[in-house]
Write a protein that holds these residues in place. Structure first.
Motif, PDB file in Angstrom:
ATOM      1  N   UNK A  28       0.829  -1.206   0.000  1.00 33.72           N
ATOM      2  CA  UNK A  28       0.000   0.000   0.000  1.00 33.72           C
ATOM      3  C   UNK A  28       0.863   1.256   0.000  1.00 33.72           C
ATOM      4  N   UNK A  29       1.947   1.244   0.768  1.00 29.98           N
ATOM      5  CA  UNK A  29       2.834   2.407   0.806  1.00 29.98           C
ATOM      6  C   UNK A  29       3.484   2.645  -0.556  1.00 29.98           C
ATOM      7  N   UNK A  30       3.873   1.577  -1.235  1.00 25.95           N
ATOM      8  CA  UNK A  30       4.470   1.727  -2.560  1.00 25.95           C
ATOM      9  C   UNK A  30       3.453   2.321  -3.535  1.00 25.95           C
ATOM     10  N   UNK A  31       2.223   1.796  -3.515  1.00 23.60           N
ATOM     11  CA  UNK A  31       1.190   2.341  -4.397  1.00 23.60           C
ATOM     12  C   UNK A  31       0.884   3.797  -4.046  1.00 23.60           C
ATOM     13  N   UNK A  32       0.896   4.125  -2.754  1.00 25.66           N
ATOM     14  CA  UNK A  32       0.643   5.507  -2.332  1.00 25.66           C
ATOM     15  C   UNK A  32       1.732   6.446  -2.833  1.00 25.66           C
ATOM     16  N   UNK A  33       2.964   5.979  -2.897  1.00 22.39           N
ATOM     17  CA  UNK A  33       4.050   6.790  -3.453  1.00 22.39           C
ATOM     18  C   UNK A  33       3.783   7.073  -4.928  1.00 22.39           C
ATOM     19  N   UNK A  34       3.239   6.076  -5.634  1.00 20.58           N
ATOM     20  CA  UNK A  34       2.839   6.314  -7.019  1.00 20.58           C
ATOM     21  C   UNK A  34       1.766   7.376  -7.118  1.00 20.58           C
ATOM     22  N   UNK A  35       0.815   7.352  -6.189  1.00 26.43           N
ATOM     23  CA  UNK A  35      -0.260   8.357  -6.207  1.00 26.43           C
ATOM     24  C   UNK A  35       0.296   9.754  -5.887  1.00 26.43           C
ATOM     25  N   UNK A  36       1.193   9.845  -4.916  1.00 25.63           N
ATOM     26  CA  UNK A  36       1.776  11.141  -4.569  1.00 25.63           C
ATOM     27  C   UNK A  36       2.549  11.732  -5.746  1.00 25.63           C
ATOM     28  N   UNK A  37       3.241  10.885  -6.494  1.00 19.43           N
ATOM     29  CA  UNK A  37       3.977  11.376  -7.662  1.00 19.43           C
ATOM     30  C   UNK A  37       3.017  11.920  -8.705  1.00 19.43           C
TER      31      UNK A  37
END
Length: 417
Positions: free
Chosen positions: A300-309
């Motif tokens: 989830x944290x990895x996917x959230x980093x994608x969303x933040x980018x």
């Protein structure tokens, strides 16, 4: 002036998943239903080779792949080596897996019960240890900081991220590799009563690092870790993270979270309201990768980093458009690019960094810059039927660069080098 010791950033991301090798790719797979034949299982030999891995179980090999990618993405390991370029005692390891070596443990117990311990292979027996994943990652890369293995149910992945950040914030290490991994096999399928295609076979890893240490080595930060909470229910956890009903920019929901109309569904609070406003986009990572158990929080944290980018690039409303479309290269994409371009391209960038995790310049605020809730990613694991729910906020890292950041003093309990 540098940031306080409690601020922890993400400087590296690694994935060992079929069909997704960057945060943006994982987010796109989560946002859009995958059609057609299933992707081929992740080939660990292509990432870490076969030598020395014959007797390691698949969960360990997957974890080694994700950890190597994250350490290289954080520029802590050169493209042509495996040893970290910083003192090994400044790096810790926290791994999360509920089922990773379950097959080894069960088969070992069965062999002892049916025959005797004499029949056990001395090469495979170490794999029955519950901390084998975290230990092998540390041994492989010479990481001599604290080494933790978590097997804590549905919240285990987020708990691992929290404890990795806690080690950094307390000064025990300057950075930590956090890994979440699960795999499927006959033993796991029998225990869970689910087929292999419903279960995760993969790993994710993060490098979490003190902002001041990232600044000092010119590392690029993709996100800052915000508040973490554990509560008895989902609504209470969300309220503790975002008091007053503040709406986050996105919500990464618990595994297979079912939400009905207001007042119904697993996440409805005692007042009949759902925990997050209906207008907030929702992502369930497990819909793309399978039920993830102890690896969920890290994924989830990895996917959230994608969303933040995407949010930073202004493309968050377009699931098919990654950050590269707007000229932004996210953390996690560099390792994939280096693999595609070959070792020469990887080596040419070994000393570069974009410097988004930089010290505040003269006159800047001494503490972290407040970030509106709408720019933060809310991550939760567990639901109201569980004994505990874990939640974490992930927020963008403000660009507060200064060309010559001052050297930060050691804090209490900080390692000597």
């Amino acid at each position: 002036m540098t940031r306080g010791p409690g601020e922890v950033v993400v400087t590296g991301v690694g994935l060992a998943l079929p069909g997704a090798d960057t945060p943006d790719a994982l987010l796109r797979r989560t946002a859009c239903a995958v059609t057609g034949p299933a992707a081929e299982p992740f080939d660990t030999a292509a990432r870490i080779g076969r030598r020395g891995h014959r007797y390691k179980d698949r969960a360990t090999r997957l974890a080694l792949c994700a950890a190597l990618d994250a350490l290289r993405d954080a520029r802590l390991i050169p493209s042509d080596g495996e040893e970290v370029t910083v003192p090994g005692d400044t790096v810790g390891v926290v791994a999360s897996s509920n089922l990773g070596n379950l097959d080894t443990a069960c088969l070992t117990a069965a062999a002892i019960a049916e025959r005797s311990a004499v029949d056990l292979s001395p090469m495979s027996l170490p794999n029955a240890s519950s901390n084998v994943i975290a230990s092998w990652v540390a041994i492989r890369h010479g990481l001599r900081g604290p080494n933790l293995m978590l097997c804590n149910g549905a919240t285990s992945g987020l708990d691992a991220v929290h404890w990795g950040a806690a080690l950094v914030a307390a000064g025990r290490v300057r950075r930590a590799v956090v890994i979440g991994v699960e795999t499927h096999n006959a033993v796991v399928e029998d225990l869970l009563g689910r087929s292999a295609d419903e279960l995760l076979d993969g790993a994710a890893a993060l490098v979490v690092e003190g902002a001041r240490w990232a600044e000092g080595r010119g590392a690029r930060a993709a996100a800052t870790l915000g508040r973490y909470q554990r509560r008895a229910g989902l609504s209470g956890c969300v309220e503790a993270l975002l008091p007053g009903g503040a709406a986050p920019g996105v919500w990464f929901t618990p595994e297979r979270y079912a939400e009905g109309p207001a007042g119904t569904g697993a996440g409805a609070g005692t007042d009949g309201a759902v925990p997050v406003p209906e207008a907030v986009p929702r992502y369930d990572v497990t819909s793309a990768v399978g039920r993830a158990s102890g690896a969920l929080g890290v994924l989830q944290c990895v996917a959230a980093i994608g969303w933040l980018a995407r949010a930073e690039a202004g493309t968050d409303a377009a699931p098919g458009a990654g950050p590269e479309a707007a000229g932004l290269r996210a953390v996690g994409s560099e390792a994939a690019e280096r693999r595609a371009a070959g070792p020469q391209a990887a080596g040419s960038e070994a000393g570069a960094g974009s410097g988004t995790a930089c010290a505040a310049g003269p006159g800047a605020a001494p503490g972290p810059v407040p970030v509106p809730a709408s720019r933060q990613a809310l991550i939760t694991s567990g639901d109201d039927t569980a004994e505990a729910v874990a939640g974490l906020l992930l927020r963008p890292t403000p660009d507060r660069c200064h060309p010559h950041p001052p050297r930060a003093p050691l804090i209490s309990m900080e390692c000597s080098r």
